[in-house]
Design an enzyme around this catalytic site. Structure first.
Site, PDB file in Angstrom:
ATOM      1  N   ARG A 119      44.615  37.968  33.525  1.00  0.00           N
ATOM      2  CA  ARG A 119      43.384  37.505  32.725  1.00  0.00           C
ATOM      3  C   ARG A 119      43.054  36.003  33.852  1.00  0.00           C
ATOM      4  O   ARG A 119      43.340  35.056  33.515  1.00  0.00           O
ATOM      5  CB  ARG A 119      43.250  37.446  31.417  1.00  0.00           C
ATOM      6  CG  ARG A 119      44.022  38.158  30.859  1.00  0.00           C
ATOM      7  CD  ARG A 119      44.113  38.495  29.170  1.00  0.00           C
ATOM      8  NE  ARG A 119      42.565  39.032  28.785  1.00  0.00           N
ATOM      9  CZ  ARG A 119      42.835  38.864  27.448  1.00  0.00           C
ATOM     10  NH1 ARG A 119      43.654  38.861  26.933  1.00  0.00           N
ATOM     11  NH2 ARG A 119      41.459  38.872  27.062  1.00  0.00           N
ATOM     12  N   GLN A 124      37.530  39.053  36.194  1.00  0.00           N
ATOM     13  CA  GLN A 124      36.912  38.722  34.387  1.00  0.00           C
ATOM     14  C   GLN A 124      36.308  40.369  34.370  1.00  0.00           C
ATOM     15  O   GLN A 124      35.906  40.757  33.587  1.00  0.00           O
ATOM     16  CB  GLN A 124      36.201  37.562  34.432  1.00  0.00           C
ATOM     17  CG  GLN A 124      36.457  37.107  33.896  1.00  0.00           C
ATOM     18  CD  GLN A 124      35.542  35.493  33.613  1.00  0.00           C
ATOM     19  OE1 GLN A 124      34.350  34.981  34.537  1.00  0.00           O
ATOM     20  NE2 GLN A 124      36.644  34.254  32.843  1.00  0.00           N
ATOM     21  N   ASP A 127      38.429  42.984  33.528  1.00  0.00           N
ATOM     22  CA  ASP A 127      38.705  42.859  32.098  1.00  0.00           C
ATOM     23  C   ASP A 127      38.811  43.635  30.545  1.00  0.00           C
ATOM     24  O   ASP A 127      38.169  43.276  30.476  1.00  0.00           O
ATOM     25  CB  ASP A 127      38.793  41.166  31.890  1.00  0.00           C
ATOM     26  CG  ASP A 127      39.964  41.044  30.202  1.00  0.00           C
ATOM     27  OD1 ASP A 127      40.332  41.996  30.033  1.00  0.00           O
ATOM     28  OD2 ASP A 127      39.733  39.704  30.286  1.00  0.00           O
ATOM     29  N   SER A 130      39.202  41.895  27.066  1.00  0.00           N
ATOM     30  CA  SER A 130      38.177  41.495  26.224  1.00  0.00           C
ATOM     31  C   SER A 130      37.004  42.794  26.111  1.00  0.00           C
ATOM     32  O   SER A 130      36.200  42.819  25.237  1.00  0.00           O
ATOM     33  CB  SER A 130      38.057  40.765  27.767  1.00  0.00           C
ATOM     34  OG  SER A 130      38.469  39.910  27.560  1.00  0.00           O
ATOM     35  N   TYR A 225      46.211  36.194  24.447  1.00  0.00           N
ATOM     36  CA  TYR A 225      47.319  35.852  23.605  1.00  0.00           C
ATOM     37  C   TYR A 225      48.283  34.774  22.944  1.00  0.00           C
ATOM     38  O   TYR A 225      48.225  33.778  23.248  1.00  0.00           O
ATOM     39  CB  TYR A 225      48.161  37.119  23.833  1.00  0.00           C
ATOM     40  CG  TYR A 225      47.904  38.477  23.898  1.00  0.00           C
ATOM     41  CD1 TYR A 225      48.005  39.897  23.137  1.00  0.00           C
ATOM     42  CD2 TYR A 225      47.436  38.846  25.951  1.00  0.00           C
ATOM     43  CE1 TYR A 225      48.212  41.367  23.942  1.00  0.00           C
ATOM     44  CE2 TYR A 225      46.929  40.122  26.186  1.00  0.00           C
ATOM     45  CZ  TYR A 225      47.552  41.320  24.857  1.00  0.00           C
ATOM     46  OH  TYR A 225      46.957  42.617  25.399  1.00  0.00           O
TER      47      TYR A 225
END
Length: 375
Positions: A119, A124, A127, A130, A225
């Protein structure tokens, strides 16, 4: 190069690639085979795939011919022999399927699990955690509003005033932030807990109150997380959550720890103090849940409080969830395919290396290997 898209099972409504991405792969000279009705539950019909240049065929044909196979779910045991030597790309949650990972290695599958993509800023666009968590946070609030027996916004009427709903959100990651934004748009008052002080500014910018608990462990390297906290911190956290939960009408929980059960943030004694008609939406249900009463894919009623455990809310918005996921997949594919559409596995690339779970008969993911080492 031949790529295959499998139809999902076990109630999964999303599809790995949309016709839009299939068209882009065709332009890279990749032949795409699609299992019949693979996109039907996400409202992408076979005709749309054919128009994009794909070939509609059977699962057995795809397992036989495809070099790369796309499936969100881990492969079934009875498919492993047919998948020998092939590349699988999906969201396999390998930290929770260690035994299966060993089978994939034995079967000489090359597996890329996109939930293992580092991450980082560069990653991005790939990802999937997300992109899907944003949908989950949005839908969690709508599900709560539908279930809750009262209004969300403050209303002034001739018959009297209605106070706004009070929402408590545990975890201000992508799902939590989207939940804040959605709840505020619906007129609710929002309080937020998170172990990371760095998210305070984002929480407040969305119009929510950030409740701080001093002494949290550093979570900056945890990829969004939660991390394990000290016993002293847990006691302080429980105390502050207990103070807020008594006033809350809605609680949305999102905290998970990779490879471990989700932390219990809302024990039974807290739920007992919530008023009748309150609602809890637990997005961590798939890894045990953040409440002591959560059951994944079930709705539990306890002393007038409704507890909904749902770890796959993105599947309730399959069209957009599939669209975003497919774009994540395509951006990852650009790292392992050259411009001519031929396979180029560059394990010097940190994203490719991080996402790869098994290759050449071996478990290659460092996190998985460390979990398998004897204590």
């Amino acid at each position: 190069m031949i790529a295959g898209i499998l139809k999902e099972k076990n109630g999964e409504t999303r599809v790995s690639l949309t016709p839009e991405v299939v068209k882009q792969l065709q332009q890279m000279s990749v032949t795409v085979l699609v299992e019949q009705d693979a996109g039907a539950k996400a409202f992408y019909n076979d005709d749309a795939y054919v128009e994009a240049g794909a070939v509609i065929t059977s699962q057995s044909e795809i397992l036989s011919r495809a070099d790369i196979i796309f499936t969100l779910q881990p492969p079934a045991t009875d498919q492993l022999s047919a998948l020998k030597g092939k590349i699988l790309i999906g969201v396999f949650q390998p930290l929770y399927h260690i035994n299966e990972v060993e089978q994939w290695a034995t079967s000489k599958l090359t597996t890329f699990s996109l939930d293992a993509v580092p991450r980082t800023t560069r990653a991005q666009s790939m990802d999937v955690l997300s992109s899907q968590a944003s949908i989950a946070g949005y839908k969690a609030v709508l599900l709560a509003a539908y279930t809750y027996s009262r209004y969300f916004p403050m209303l002034m009427t001739a018959a009297g005033s209605i106070a706004p709903a009070k929402i408590l959100i545990l975890g201000a990651g992508v799902a939590g932030l989207q939940a804040i934004a959605t709840a505020r748009r619906l007129g609710a008052v929002v309080e937020v807990f998170d172990t990371r002080p760095a998210v305070k500014e984002e929480v407040m910018s969305l119009g929510a109150k950030f409740v701080e608990v001093a002494g949290a462990a550093d979570a900056s390297q945890a990829g969004g997380y939660a991390v394990e906290q000290s016993e002293n911190y847990k006691q302080l956290q429980q105390q502050r959550i207990a103070e807020s939960i008594i006033k809350a009408d809605i609680v949305i929980t999102t905290a998970q720890i990779p490879g471990k059960p989700a932390p219990i943030l809302v024990p039974t004694e807290m739920i007992e103090k919530m008023r009748a008609g309150s609602v809890i939406i637990d997005l961590a249900a798939g890894t045990g849940g953040n409440t002591s009463l959560t059951r994944n894919n079930e709705t539990v009623s306890f002393k007038g409080v409704t507890i909904i455990g749902d770890s796959n809310l993105p599947a309730s918005m399959p069209a957009d969830a599939s669209k975003l996921y497919a774009k994540n997949v395509f951006n990852f594919l650009k790292l392992i395919l050259n411009k001519e559409g031929n396979l180029h596995l560059n394990f010097e690339d940190d994203i490719v290396k991080g996402a790869c779970i098994t290759h050449d008969g071996q478990i290659v993911n460092e996190r998985i290997k460390s979990m398998l080492q004897p204590a």
